[in-house]
Design a protein around this motif. Sequence first.
Motif, PDB file in Angstrom:
ATOM      1  N   GLY A 199      87.538 -33.411 -57.769  1.00 42.05           N
ATOM      2  CA  GLY A 199      87.046 -32.925 -56.573  1.00 42.05           C
ATOM      3  C   GLY A 199      86.516 -33.730 -55.576  1.00 42.05           C
ATOM      4  N   ALA A 230      92.045 -29.963 -51.334  1.00 40.52           N
ATOM      5  CA  ALA A 230      92.107 -31.189 -52.406  1.00 40.52           C
ATOM      6  C   ALA A 230      92.124 -32.281 -50.765  1.00 40.52           C
ATOM      7  CB  ALA A 230      93.310 -31.290 -52.595  1.00 40.52           C
ATOM      8  N   TYR A 240      89.613 -34.746 -51.633  1.00 42.04           N
ATOM      9  CA  TYR A 240      89.423 -35.275 -53.511  1.00 42.04           C
ATOM     10  C   TYR A 240      89.211 -36.384 -53.537  1.00 42.04           C
ATOM     11  CZ  TYR A 240      89.098 -30.091 -54.247  1.00 42.04           C
ATOM     12  OH  TYR A 240      89.057 -29.137 -53.676  1.00 42.04           O
TER      13      TYR A 240
END
Length: 207
Positions: free
Chosen positions: A146, A170, A173
């Motif tokens: 994350g 994302a 991430y």
Amino acid sequence: MHEPIPGVRHMPGFLDASAQAALAADIAGVIAAAPLFVSRMPRTGVPMSVRMTNCGSLGWMSDQERGYRYETHHPDTGQPWPAIPPVLLEAWGLLTGYPKPPEACLVNVYDAEARMGLHQDRDETDFDAPILSVSLGADCRFRVGGLKRAGPTVPLILSSGDALVLGGPARLYFHGVDKILPSLTAPLPPPLMGLGARVNLTLRRVS
Ligand code: SIN
Ligand code: FE2
């Protein structure tokens, strides 16, 4: 399509064997024009274990003095980067739906021992555009988490011909490559064989 985390889209076998062979020939041409080089970590100067080059109008690199950045020219040859192969531009349109073309395609070549520590891709000014990666050759264990380096992560096996999109939530991430897996079934296609075990192509919009 498999979405292990929202925004992380994995398309196993996106390119079939003949498309992989054609792309490998294109990438061999890129490497012939823009030879592989070794980037170094900012400040410490520790060399990265992957060797890299780029195609597109901008290429990513790093050295001890000036750190992570995009450059318009190859650090050794002084030439502009070669063009991004059309098959990758088509994949970008199809898989990201982003209205503007990618500016950078980083070519990372992994030998059997190479890996890539968890990192965020954040040297771009445009985080709206997704990141698209396409893999050739040996399988690897990829890992995505994350927004915090120390948070939980999910492992994902990336194989030859697979595409992966990091978009939306994302896009920033943390991700990395734990390990290249021993692979007798997927050597790099012939024009790239001998250079390493795995090649990953990462397309990005920078500006
Ligand atoms: C990267 O994050 O730059 C490379 C990822 C990969 O090799 O799959
Ligand atoms: Fe990355």
